[in-house]
Design a protein around this motif. Structure first.
Motif, PDB file in Angstrom:
ATOM      1  N   UNK A   1       1.082  -6.284   5.728  1.00 17.32           N
ATOM      2  CA  UNK A   1       1.020  -5.364   6.865  1.00 17.32           C
ATOM      3  C   UNK A   1       2.030  -4.246   6.621  1.00 17.32           C
ATOM      4  N   UNK A   2       1.537  -3.008   6.647  1.00 19.71           N
ATOM      5  CA  UNK A   2       2.363  -1.852   6.306  1.00 19.71           C
ATOM      6  C   UNK A   2       2.389  -0.872   7.473  1.00 19.71           C
ATOM      7  N   UNK A   3       3.583  -0.413   7.811  1.00 19.71           N
ATOM      8  CA  UNK A   3       3.701   0.611   8.847  1.00 19.71           C
ATOM      9  C   UNK A   3       3.921   1.944   8.153  1.00 19.71           C
ATOM     10  N   UNK A   4       3.054   2.914   8.411  1.00 19.17           N
ATOM     11  CA  UNK A   4       3.166   4.215   7.753  1.00 19.17           C
ATOM     12  C   UNK A   4       4.079   5.162   8.516  1.00 19.17           C
ATOM     13  N   UNK A   5       4.363   6.316   7.913  1.00 17.92           N
ATOM     14  CA  UNK A   5       5.227   7.316   8.529  1.00 17.92           C
ATOM     15  C   UNK A   5       4.677   7.809   9.863  1.00 17.92           C
ATOM     16  N   UNK A   6       3.356   7.750  10.010  1.00 25.16           N
ATOM     17  CA  UNK A   6       2.729   8.148  11.273  1.00 25.16           C
ATOM     18  C   UNK A   6       2.775   7.014  12.294  1.00 25.16           C
ATOM     19  N   UNK A   7       3.509   5.938  11.944  1.00 28.78           N
ATOM     20  CA  UNK A   7       3.646   4.743  12.777  1.00 28.78           C
ATOM     21  C   UNK A   7       2.322   3.994  12.945  1.00 28.78           C
ATOM     22  N   UNK A   8       1.321   4.318  12.095  1.00 34.81           N
ATOM     23  CA  UNK A   8       0.058   3.565  12.153  1.00 34.81           C
ATOM     24  C   UNK A   8       0.188   2.339  11.254  1.00 34.81           C
ATOM     25  N   UNK A   9      -0.437   1.253  11.682  1.00 35.81           N
ATOM     26  CA  UNK A   9      -0.384   0.003  10.930  1.00 35.81           C
ATOM     27  C   UNK A   9      -1.570  -0.103   9.981  1.00 35.81           C
ATOM     28  N   UNK A  10      -1.302  -0.524   8.735  1.00 36.83           N
ATOM     29  CA  UNK A  10      -2.389  -0.785   7.796  1.00 36.83           C
ATOM     30  C   UNK A  10      -2.293  -2.249   7.399  1.00 36.83           C
ATOM     31  N   UNK A  11      -3.416  -2.924   7.273  1.00 39.81           N
ATOM     32  CA  UNK A  11      -3.412  -4.287   6.756  1.00 39.81           C
ATOM     33  C   UNK A  11      -4.192  -4.275   5.441  1.00 39.81           C
ATOM     34  N   UNK A  12      -3.526  -4.641   4.371  1.00 39.54           N
ATOM     35  CA  UNK A  12      -4.127  -4.540   3.041  1.00 39.54           C
ATOM     36  C   UNK A  12      -4.111  -5.909   2.369  1.00 39.54           C
ATOM     37  N   UNK A  13      -5.238  -6.300   1.778  1.00 39.38           N
ATOM     38  CA  UNK A  13      -5.242  -7.586   1.075  1.00 39.38           C
ATOM     39  C   UNK A  13      -4.309  -7.489  -0.131  1.00 39.38           C
ATOM     40  N   UNK A  14      -3.733  -8.618  -0.527  1.00 42.19           N
ATOM     41  CA  UNK A  14      -2.823  -8.635  -1.683  1.00 42.19           C
ATOM     42  C   UNK A  14      -3.517  -8.024  -2.902  1.00 42.19           C
ATOM     43  N   UNK A  15      -4.804  -8.317  -3.031  1.00 42.55           N
ATOM     44  CA  UNK A  15      -5.549  -7.812  -4.181  1.00 42.55           C
ATOM     45  C   UNK A  15      -5.537  -6.274  -4.200  1.00 42.55           C
ATOM     46  N   UNK A  16      -5.706  -5.658  -3.030  1.00 39.73           N
ATOM     47  CA  UNK A  16      -5.720  -4.192  -2.969  1.00 39.73           C
ATOM     48  C   UNK A  16      -4.313  -3.602  -2.903  1.00 39.73           C
TER      49      UNK A  16
ATOM     50  N   UNK B   1       2.964   0.458  -9.111  1.00 38.94           N
ATOM     51  CA  UNK B   1       2.365  -0.872  -9.260  1.00 38.94           C
ATOM     52  C   UNK B   1       1.787  -1.375  -7.951  1.00 38.94           C
ATOM     53  N   UNK B   2       2.013  -0.609  -6.880  1.00 40.60           N
ATOM     54  CA  UNK B   2       1.447  -0.994  -5.587  1.00 40.60           C
ATOM     55  C   UNK B   2       1.119   0.275  -4.811  1.00 40.60           C
ATOM     56  N   UNK B   3       0.433   0.090  -3.673  1.00 37.13           N
ATOM     57  CA  UNK B   3      -0.064   1.261  -2.946  1.00 37.13           C
ATOM     58  C   UNK B   3       0.986   1.923  -2.051  1.00 37.13           C
ATOM     59  N   UNK B   4       2.187   1.360  -1.972  1.00 36.08           N
ATOM     60  CA  UNK B   4       3.176   1.894  -1.035  1.00 36.08           C
ATOM     61  C   UNK B   4       3.460   3.372  -1.290  1.00 36.08           C
ATOM     62  N   UNK B   5       3.284   4.196  -0.259  1.00 39.64           N
ATOM     63  CA  UNK B   5       3.573   5.617  -0.367  1.00 39.64           C
ATOM     64  C   UNK B   5       4.967   5.925   0.171  1.00 39.64           C
ATOM     65  N   UNK B   6       5.297   7.217   0.174  1.00 44.11           N
ATOM     66  CA  UNK B   6       6.624   7.709   0.581  1.00 44.11           C
ATOM     67  C   UNK B   6       7.193   7.039   1.825  1.00 44.11           C
ATOM     68  N   UNK B   7       6.382   6.987   2.844  1.00 38.37           N
ATOM     69  CA  UNK B   7       6.881   6.449   4.109  1.00 38.37           C
ATOM     70  C   UNK B   7       6.048   5.261   4.514  1.00 38.37           C
ATOM     71  N   UNK B   8       6.039   4.245   3.678  1.00 38.41           N
ATOM     72  CA  UNK B   8       5.305   3.015   3.969  1.00 38.41           C
ATOM     73  C   UNK B   8       6.280   1.851   3.959  1.00 38.41           C
ATOM     74  N   UNK B   9       6.417   1.204   5.091  1.00 36.32           N
ATOM     75  CA  UNK B   9       7.321   0.059   5.169  1.00 36.32           C
ATOM     76  C   UNK B   9       6.507  -1.212   5.391  1.00 36.32           C
ATOM     77  N   UNK B  10       6.702  -2.198   4.514  1.00 42.28           N
ATOM     78  CA  UNK B  10       6.071  -3.503   4.743  1.00 42.28           C
ATOM     79  C   UNK B  10       6.787  -4.135   5.928  1.00 42.28           C
ATOM     80  N   UNK B  11       6.024  -4.607   6.913  1.00 43.00           N
ATOM     81  CA  UNK B  11       6.677  -5.270   8.047  1.00 43.00           C
ATOM     82  C   UNK B  11       6.443  -6.777   8.017  1.00 43.00           C
ATOM     83  N   UNK B  12       5.284  -7.204   7.503  1.00 42.38           N
ATOM     84  CA  UNK B  12       5.047  -8.643   7.385  1.00 42.38           C
ATOM     85  C   UNK B  12       3.959  -8.971   6.371  1.00 42.38           C
ATOM     86  N   UNK B  13       3.931 -10.255   5.998  1.00 38.72           N
ATOM     87  CA  UNK B  13       2.900 -10.771   5.096  1.00 38.72           C
ATOM     88  C   UNK B  13       2.127 -11.799   5.919  1.00 38.72           C
TER      89      UNK B  13
END
Ligand SMILES: Cc1cc2nc3c(=O)[nH]c(=O)nc-3n(C[C@H](O)[C@H](O)[C@H](O)COP(=O)(O)OP(=O)(O)OC[C@H]3O[C@@H](n4cnc5c(N)ncnc54)[C@H](O)[C@@H]3O)c2cc1C
Ligand code: FES
Ligand code: FES
Lengths: 338, 210
Positions: A189-204, A216-228
């Motif tokens: 689960x990733x929170x973006x800079x726009x404060x929108x939540x994204x849920x991405x499978x481990x594979x993606x 090596x992963x999709x994390x962009x400039x302002x992407x914070x992982x909040x949970x697995x």
């Protein structure tokens, strides 16, 4: 290590506001202004100490309230906060009961000391341990350089490198825990800079060098992982994990495998087989899974699946040994399900 | 080990000009000067929400071996450096400086961690225990006694970290098996190969402590 400022983030929003890049972006195209996240700090400090990166600011997300909890619901599954340490996962009774493969993977990662410090988010976002990538003297593809030093058939020290999907950079992903999370179909689960939540499978979540060499992963400039999130296993699910290393005490993985299967007697109703240290990202062996789905698990079917899993392997000059190694640990892990 | 400890504490007390004492003094003077600029800087750049520190040195408080210490560190200062160079607690050794050998093991909040990979600013209010805090006054910890008895130290570089790992095991498991000891010291590398002696010493200490 360069001098840097420290920003003590108090909330997710606060952290996102104060970061302007990722460690990977800064490594690929350095700026003088980098501010990126740090949780346990193990991988960040490694890059700083090697002089590979000189950030202006480290944004400490380690003590943001609410990001360090493990919650378990029988029907839903488990939610692991980004800042939960590997040791906390290792010793959590619900993990051992419901997700044995994850417990085994975590217990075999790094050292007891490091497990007390490393967080699950940091573990997934850490970079490859390829020694050329980690050396200031080698400008490889992944650091905007012009070659892969490990690939060279004579001079390349590629014993630990990839045998599958190794057409570009031949490094393997460093997280052995990701192998288990992939087999368990976890998501990030990733929170973006726009404060929108994204849920991405481990594979993606993981990105291969063929897709984008700089990360090596999709994390962009302002992407914070909040949970697995690890979904609840269906009834009669069994799982197992094996990591093969060069010495008994502790080491990086040479080959690791996680298997998760829904069983009905000895018949395998559904199965996932994930391999670590085989390719630049943790990968599933869909071909081997296909062989076992709906079939009896026995010596013959298991051996056939292991052979199939390695059919795609194309070893480099010094890592051919990984093929029999993988076959053997796949057979051993699958045998544990019977 | 005992001699070394006695000597350094004597030197510290009398302000004797040993190499360690000198380094300790010099370190404090430079850091002190930096601090004057930085406290102003840190204050000005402080935003409404979180807090910014550095890059110049800032004053922090740290609870080490039960005592509250005030020290002046840059954000890049590791806990190992803070302990050794700022507080003069040189019992903690730095060997690989990358989290790979565990020589620098101390307890943070009661758990063994690599002090070389922990930044001093990360410690916060969590207590730190070092090898110096293990003995009670002049009385060595039973594990330290056992290390001497079983000849579990050669060059000694890995020893403080080895002891902090094994002592943590004894604190949490009074009846360890050989397997438990191996597991607890799994991250601790010893280039002199003292492992069998370390295992014996730890099991002997466990028996004694019952
Ligand atoms: C000697 C040694 C042996 C090891 N062996 C193993 C092993 O066998 N298996 C294994 O899996 N691992 C192993 N590790 C890795 C280790 O366990 C840590 O997981 C890893 O170094 C990073 O965790 P961290 O919390 O310290 O992350 P950090 O160093 O704090 O961060 C790592 C990266 O993640 C980013 N990041 C951190 N938190 C977030 C977040 N919430 N959202 C977005 N990005 C974030 C940071 O910006 C940084 O780029 C080993 C490490 C060492 C030093
Ligand atoms: S010196 Fe810290 S782990 Fe080696
Ligand atoms: S006693 Fe020399 S390294 Fe352990």
């Amino acid at each position: 290590m360069n001098r840097f400022s420290w920003y003590e983030a108090k909330s997710v929003e606060d952290a996102l506001k104060n970061a302007n890049t990722t460690l990977s972006e800064e490594l690929y195209s350095p700026s003088n202004e980098a501010a990126f996240f740090k949780s346990g700090g193990i991988d960040v400090l490694d890059f700083l100490k090697e002089g590979l990166i000189s950030p202006k600011t480290i944004v400490n997300v380690r003590d943001i309230p609410g990001m360090d909890k493990i919650e378990h619901e029988h029907n839903e599954g488990m939610t692991i906060g980004a800042n939960v340490t590997l040791a906390e996962i290792e010793h959590h009774p619900d993990v051992a009961i419901n997700f044995p493969a994850l417990q085994m993977a975590v217990a075999h990662a790094a050292t007891p000391q490091l497990r007390n410090m490393s967080t699950i988010a940091g573990n997934l976002a850490q970079r490859t341990r390829c020694w050329y990538f980690r050396s200031v003297d080698h400008q490889c593809f992944r650091k905007n350089g012009d070659r892969c030093f490990a690939r060279h058939s004579e001079t390349g020290q590629n014993e630990g490198h990839a045998i599958i999907n190794n057409g570009s950079c031949v490094s393997v992903h460093a997280s052995s825990i990701a192998t288990a999370l992939l087999a368990l179909k976890a998501s990030v689960v990733i929170q973006g800079g726009d404060m929108k939540k994204k849920v991405v499978s481990i594979e993606d979540f993981f990105v291969s060098p063929m897709q984008d060499i700089s990360r090596e992963n999709i994390l962009g400039k302002k992407d914070l992982i909040t949970e697995i999130k690890v979904p609840a296993p269906s009834a009669n699910t069994k799982s197992f994990y094996i990591k093969q290393v060069a010495r008994e005490s502790y080491d990086w993985s040479l080959a690791d495998v996680a298997v998760v299967a829904e069983m009905k007697g000895n018949t395998c109703v559904d199965i996932t087989i994930a391999l670590g240290a085989a390719a630049p990202t943790p990968i599933r062996s869909y071909e081997a899974e296909k062989i076992l789905k709906g079939e009896q698990l026995n010596d013959m079917s298991i051996t056939k699946a292991a052979e199939k899993a390695m059919e795609v392997a194309r070893p480099l000059s010094k890592n051919g040994y990984k093929i029999p190694l993988f076959k053997s640990i796949i057979v051993r892990a699958l045998s544990e399900l019977i | 080990m005992k001699n070394d400890k006695d000597k350094s504490s004597k030197n510290a007390g009398k302000g004797n000009l040993s190499r360690r004492g000198f380094l300790r003094g010099a370190g404090l003077t430079t850091a002190g000067t930096v601090m004057l600029n930085s406290s102003v800087l840190a204050f000005e750049s402080q935003p409404a929400t979180g807090k910014a520190f550095g890059p110049d040195a800032v004053t922090i408080e740290m609870k080490v071996n039960g005592e509250l210490k005030s020290l002046i560190v840059e954000p890049r200062t590791t806990l190992a450096t803070a302990l050794r160079d700022h507080l003069g607690l040189t019992g903690t050794k730095v060997v690989c400086d990358r989290g790979a050998c565990s020589a620098c093991t101390v307890w943070l909040d009661g758990r063994p961690v690599n002090s070389c990979m922990t930044l001093a600013l990360d410690v916060g209010s969590r207590p730190v225990e070092t090898i110096e805090g293990l003995a009670e006054g002049n009385e060595l910890h039973p594990l330290q006694e056992a290390f001497i008895e079983h000849d579990a130290s050669q060059c000694g570089y890995c020893t403080p970290g080895m002891i902090m790992s094994a002592a943590h095991l004894l604190k949490t498991n009074p009846n360890p098996t050989l397997q438990d000891v191996k597991k607890a010291t799994r991250g601790n590398l010893c280039r002199c190969g003292t492992y069998p002696h370390v295992f014996k010493a730890t099991l002997a200490a466990a028996k004694k402590m019952k």
